[in-house]
Design an enzyme around this catalytic site. Structure first.
Site, PDB file in Angstrom:
ATOM      1  CB  SER A  25      -0.936   0.020   1.217  1.00 23.36           C
ATOM      2  OG  SER A  25      -1.866  -1.028   1.155  1.00 23.36           O
ATOM      3  CG  HIS A  71      -2.978  -3.494  -2.857  1.00 22.61           C
ATOM      4  ND1 HIS A  71      -3.727  -4.491  -2.244  1.00 22.61           N
ATOM      5  CD2 HIS A  71      -2.562  -2.683  -1.854  1.00 22.61           C
ATOM      6  CE1 HIS A  71      -3.734  -4.304  -0.942  1.00 22.61           C
ATOM      7  NE2 HIS A  71      -3.039  -3.195  -0.673  1.00 22.61           N
ATOM      8  CG  PHE A 102     -12.709   7.115  16.580  1.00 19.93           C
ATOM      9  CD1 PHE A 102     -13.416   7.895  17.483  1.00 19.93           C
ATOM     10  CD2 PHE A 102     -12.453   7.632  15.319  1.00 19.93           C
ATOM     11  CE1 PHE A 102     -13.879   9.152  17.134  1.00 19.93           C
ATOM     12  CE2 PHE A 102     -12.913   8.892  14.950  1.00 19.93           C
ATOM     13  CZ  PHE A 102     -13.627   9.647  15.865  1.00 19.93           C
TER      14      PHE A 102
END
Length: 502
Positions: A116, A382, A291
């Protein structure tokens, strides 16, 4: 204005799809039905006109790991969850109605199958780089410790350009904000895993990624940053707000959440759903939301979270409300990061429900923006080795075992055993050895079921095939054919009238 599609034109395209779905639910699909459906689609396409205007705003949605097979299976899963649906196959996710679609080549500078870091770097800077590196040129060696070398070859991101031009910027992700995809928007580093100072080796002069989010030195800094990764921002002496028996991960003693509040006037930091809901976009100029200590919960598990978490749709809506206050415009990146994580785990159910959640977020963005001035791009960094196989009959549960048309029982493999429609080429779902087990008594639709894999690996891998690009709004017609992934940046920058890299 001539050359710009109106909401009516986009609505016509949507209605064309909707009419096909409605007809599929209510009538027998005769040859006349399909011919009429095709003619309606032709008419809708003929009414489309390229919007040659420029964009005030750009929203980039990234489905991390969202390849074509993931989109197809998620489309069917969503469709099969609706009452009176023909079978799910004819359903469309919100972004699939985009008037312009292209394909992106995802290889990185040094690998056929990328991770990534280089793929998102290509998308957001227009420059391909090596695996594991963020928004730097390929001249930088992975884990280069010398900050001068990294800074020499760093490449400017679209968000950095936007801030220089007076626009507002935001990053939203269900992964850690310091994870590769969101980090590529604001950080420059030779190692994607250097998320906090605790991960940086001795002698390295490069700043950690969390620190770079606060040191974003362009314009007013990021106006919105929402996601997970709280431990990367808190000292290892500070108890976590949600899990008091756990602590932050930073060794340098810096509390970057407090620094956010002191660094920006009219700012807010929130860690749970209640705090998020209480934020007034009109009264808040800078919003940081963290979070989870690590990645946010999967959508399937989100409602069971102890402190509560906003959905991807809710975070997208809040970000748009905050950023749209800037009359000059904004650039927003929204990532559905956990599609990728579920695929790595061999867990198709969570990967697909995350994809549906991304579709919901895109739908909200389309509702809240004007197609005349907002370019919306939906793509993936991807793919994965995720497969849809066999010859299941139409309407067969996408999470189920293969049952062929006209057959009473399940389809069998060469050993006489049933098999599922969904699977992986590799990953933790391998059940080989002395032969694969029968799946007849197994609930393959259970959220925790791991689809079968052909090659045993502890974590399933990425795939190398091209990924789709869906686009709405100004200059979206420039997305066509098969392009280098770095081309996505070029279109977004052109739509904003930015000069590439400046």
């Amino acid at each position: 204005m001539r050359g710009k599609p109106s909401k009516k034109i986009l609505l016509a395209a949507v209605l064309s799809v909707a009419s096909t779905l409605s007809a599929a639910e209510q009538v027998i699909e005769t040859p006349a039905f399909w011919l009429e459906s095709g003619q309606n689609s032709i008419k809708a396409a003929a009414r489309l006109k390229a919007n040659n205007g420029f964009a005030k705003n750009v929203i980039l949605f990234v489905g991390d790991g969202m390849g074509v097979s993931t989109i197809t299976a998620a489309r069917i899963l969503e469709g099969q969850s609706r009452p009176n649906n023909r079978g799910g196959e004819e359903n469309s996710l919100s972004f699939e109605i985009a008037p312009y679609v292209a394909l992106a080549k995802t290889y990185s500078a040094n690998q056929q199958t990328p991770d990534s870091a280089p793929t998102m770097s290509a998308i957001i800077t227009g420059v391909k780089t090596n695996d594991g590196e963020l928004s730097v040129g390929m001249q930088v060696a992975r884990q280069e410790k010398n900050a001068e070398v990294v800074n020499t070859y760093k490449v400017k991101t679209l968000l950095e350009q936007a801030e220089e031009h007076g626009l507002s910027t935001g990053v939203v992700s269900t992964a850690r904000l310091t994870h590769a995809t969101p980090a590529a928007c604001y950080a420059h580093t030779s190692e994607r895993d250097w998320e906090s100072d605790a991960q940086i080796p001795a002698g390295a002069g490069v700043k950690d990624i969390a620190r770079q989010l606060l040191d974003f030195g362009y314009g007013n800094g990021l106006e919105v940053a929402l996601g997970g990764g709280r431990s990367m921002f808190l000292p290892n002496s500070t108890p976590d707000q949600e899990d008091s028996d756990k602590f932050g991960g930073r060794k340098d003693g810096l509390d970057l959440t407090q620094r956010w509040l002191t660094q920006y006037p009219k700012s807010a930091y929130v860690f749970n759903k209640a705090g998020f809901d209480a934020v007034d976009p009109q009264q808040t100029e800078h919003l940081l939301g963290l979070f989870e200590r690590s990645h946010m919960e999967y959508e399937h598990d989100r409602l069971g979270d102890k402190a509560g978490e906003p959905s991807l749709t809710e975070m997208t809506e809040k970000a748009i409300d905050m950023l749209s206050k800037n009359k000059k415009g904004y650039v927003l990146m929204v990532e559905s990061g956990r599609i990728d994580h579920a695929h790595h785990a061999g867990n198709a159910y969570r990967a697909l429900t995350e994809t549906v959640a991304l579709s919901d977020a895109v739908r909200k963005a389309l509702e809240k923006t004007n197609p005349k001035d907002t370019l919306i791009v939906v793509t993936a960094d991807h793919s994965h080795t995720f497969t849809i196989a066999g010859y299941p009959q139409r309407g067969n549960p996408i999470m189920g075992l293969v049952k062929q048309p006209g057959e009473a029982g399940f389809a069998k493999d060469s050993n006489g055993l049933p098999y599922a429609t969904l699977g992986y080429a590799n990953g933790p779902g391998y059940r080989g050895g002395n032969g694969r087990p029968g799946l007849s008594p197994v609930d393959t639709a259970h959220p925790d079921f791991l689809q079968e894999a052909a090659v045993p690996l502890g974590s399933e891998t990425h795939g190398a095939e091209d990924v789709p690009i869906f686009a709405f709004g100004p200059q979206s017609h420039l997305f066509h054919g098969v392009q280098e992934q770095s081309y996505i940046y070029q279109v977004m920058a052109h739509a904003l009238r930015f000069k590439a890299g400046r």
